[in-house]
Each structure stands twice: as C-alpha cells, then as structure tokens.
Design an enzyme around this catalytic site. Structure first.
Site, PDB file in Angstrom:
ATOM      1  N   THR A   1      -3.314   2.419  -3.125  1.00 45.46           N
ATOM      2  CA  THR A   1      -3.084   1.008  -3.451  1.00 45.46           C
ATOM      3  C   THR A   1      -1.984   0.803  -4.489  1.00 45.46           C
ATOM      4  O   THR A   1      -1.586  -0.333  -4.726  1.00 45.46           O
ATOM      5  CB  THR A   1      -4.371   0.330  -3.962  1.00 45.46           C
ATOM      6  OG1 THR A   1      -4.805   0.995  -5.162  1.00 45.46           O
ATOM      7  CG2 THR A   1      -5.461   0.382  -2.911  1.00 45.46           C
TER       8      THR A   1
ATOM      9  N   VAL B   1       1.713   2.760  -5.682  1.00 40.49           N
ATOM     10  CA  VAL B   1       3.074   2.844  -5.172  1.00 40.49           C
ATOM     11  C   VAL B   1       3.109   2.943  -3.632  1.00 40.49           C
ATOM     12  O   VAL B   1       4.093   2.551  -3.011  1.00 40.49           O
ATOM     13  CB  VAL B   1       3.842   4.008  -5.841  1.00 40.49           C
ATOM     14  CG1 VAL B   1       3.310   5.365  -5.407  1.00 40.49           C
ATOM     15  CG2 VAL B   1       5.328   3.909  -5.573  1.00 40.49           C
ATOM     16  N   TYR B   2       2.019   3.410  -3.010  1.00 44.65           N
ATOM     17  CA  TYR B   2       1.990   3.512  -1.552  1.00 44.65           C
ATOM     18  C   TYR B   2       1.771   2.163  -0.883  1.00 44.65           C
ATOM     19  O   TYR B   2       1.913   2.031   0.329  1.00 44.65           O
ATOM     20  CB  TYR B   2       0.928   4.512  -1.095  1.00 44.65           C
ATOM     21  CG  TYR B   2       1.316   5.969  -1.308  1.00 44.65           C
ATOM     22  CD1 TYR B   2       2.396   6.347  -2.107  1.00 44.65           C
ATOM     23  CD2 TYR B   2       0.599   6.984  -0.713  1.00 44.65           C
ATOM     24  CE1 TYR B   2       2.730   7.679  -2.293  1.00 44.65           C
ATOM     25  CE2 TYR B   2       0.928   8.314  -0.894  1.00 44.65           C
ATOM     26  CZ  TYR B   2       1.999   8.645  -1.689  1.00 44.65           C
ATOM     27  OH  TYR B   2       2.331   9.965  -1.879  1.00 44.65           O
TER      28      TYR B   2
ATOM     29  N   ASP C   1     -11.063   4.832 -17.334  1.00 45.64           N
ATOM     30  CA  ASP C   1     -10.093   5.914 -17.187  1.00 45.64           C
ATOM     31  C   ASP C   1     -10.759   7.074 -16.457  1.00 45.64           C
ATOM     32  O   ASP C   1     -11.669   7.708 -16.997  1.00 45.64           O
ATOM     33  CB  ASP C   1      -9.616   6.338 -18.581  1.00 45.64           C
ATOM     34  CG  ASP C   1      -8.606   7.464 -18.573  1.00 45.64           C
ATOM     35  OD1 ASP C   1      -8.386   8.099 -17.515  1.00 45.64           O
ATOM     36  OD2 ASP C   1      -8.039   7.736 -19.642  1.00 45.64           O
TER      37      ASP C   1
ATOM     38  N   GLY D   1       1.225   7.055 -11.658  1.00 44.52           N
ATOM     39  CA  GLY D   1      -0.086   6.442 -11.521  1.00 44.52           C
ATOM     40  C   GLY D   1      -1.226   7.368 -11.887  1.00 44.52           C
ATOM     41  O   GLY D   1      -1.142   8.135 -12.838  1.00 44.52           O
TER      42      GLY D   1
ATOM     43  N   ASP E   1      -2.270   9.957 -10.369  1.00 45.86           N
ATOM     44  CA  ASP E   1      -1.861  11.355 -10.212  1.00 45.86           C
ATOM     45  C   ASP E   1      -1.245  11.878 -11.506  1.00 45.86           C
ATOM     46  O   ASP E   1      -1.619  12.943 -12.007  1.00 45.86           O
ATOM     47  CB  ASP E   1      -0.871  11.461  -9.046  1.00 45.86           C
ATOM     48  CG  ASP E   1      -0.501  12.883  -8.673  1.00 45.86           C
ATOM     49  OD1 ASP E   1      -1.270  13.815  -8.955  1.00 45.86           O
ATOM     50  OD2 ASP E   1       0.575  13.062  -8.070  1.00 45.86           O
TER      51      ASP E   1
END
Length: 168
Positions: A120, A122-123, A10, A32, A34
């Site tokens: 890597t 959602v983009y 984490d 994610g 962010d």
C-alpha cells in the site's frame, strides 16, 4: 479461527515470534516498512537477504530477526504486487503474500505474527482493497498461528484495517 487484532504502532517494536516485512525483490532493504525493519534488525539482515534473494512477488522467505528489540525469532519477507489498476492479477499476488507468509510462520512454529499493510505504500495498492484482501486471506488460510497482529503506522491506516476486520 485465528485471532486477529489491529494495532497502531511501530512493527519493529512488537514482542512477537515473527514479523512480516513488505520487502522488495532483492531482500536487501528499501524504504517504508522494509527500511525500518532493516534499520532495526541491523546490517546482518541485508547480508542474509542478499544470500537468499531474489524473492518473487507473492513468495515468502524467512530470515532470523537479528538485532530486533524486543527479540523476534523470524522476519518473513514477502514482495507485494505493484498496482497497475487491478487488471494484472494484483489481488491474487497480494493474497499469496499473506497466505505464504502465514504458512511460513506456521512452519516456523510462530505463535504470534505481525503483518504490515503490504503493497500500500510505494507499490500503490489501494489501502481499503488491500486491507479486505489481507483480512479475508488470513481468515481463510489454515494455520497453527495463535494470534495475528495487523500493524498500522498511522491513524488513517489504522481505521482502514479496523473497518476491513469489522466487515469480515
């Protein structure tokens, strides 16, 4: 050459001088990594992001670490490219994310920096290619940073990052 280590864990729980956030352009939080960083750092992070944003893809902008525990001096926000098949300059933008974030860390006199896998999620950037770009760019960018941690959130990402590091 800077030391690079791959860790499964984490990113919000690491004891480092700075951590890199795979942010969105608003710098006010999202999903994610962010979202995890924003939750861990507390509401002041979104306020700081709102005052500094927008952040264009490839750029890097630093804020304090706010309420991260263990304490982190700086969060370096960078916006990755949205994957459009590879023919729209995505590799150059992704390399700029790593290069500019590392340069910002050096300017902030950070000795240790943690990076997530940028773009890597959602983009949609392919993980293996993104990992190779990350490792290559971090190795080629001159820096005073002493140690870089590449953080994987799951076993599959961990293996992809370890393979990329072994290739270089």
């Amino acid at each position: 050459m800077v030391a690079i280590e791959v860790i499964l864990g984490d990113i919000t729980r690491l004891d480092v001088d700075a951590l890199v956030n795979a942010a969105n352009e608003s710098l006010q939080g999202g999903g994610g990594v962010d979202g995890a960083i924003h939750r861990a750092a507390g509401p002041r992070l979104a306020k700081a992001g709102a005052a500094l944003g927008p952040c264009r893809p490839g750029e890097a902008i630093a804020t304090p670490g706010f309420d991260l525990d263990p304490p982190v001096r700086h969060i370096i926000h960078t916006v990755g490219p949205v994957w459009e098949g590879g023919g729209s300059g995505e590799a150059e933008v992704l390399a700029a994310c790593y290069r500019n974030a590392l340069e910002t860390a050096g300017e902030l006199a950070a000795g240790t920096v943690a990076f997530p896998a940028i773009a890597t999620g959602v983009y949609g950037y392919p993980a293996g290619e993104a990992a190779r770009i990350a490792v290559r760019t971090l190795r080629e960018t001159p820096t005073e940073v002493e140690k870089i941690f590449l953080i994987a959130y799951d076993e599959e990402s961990h293996e992809v990052l370890r393979a990329a590091l072994a290739e270089e």
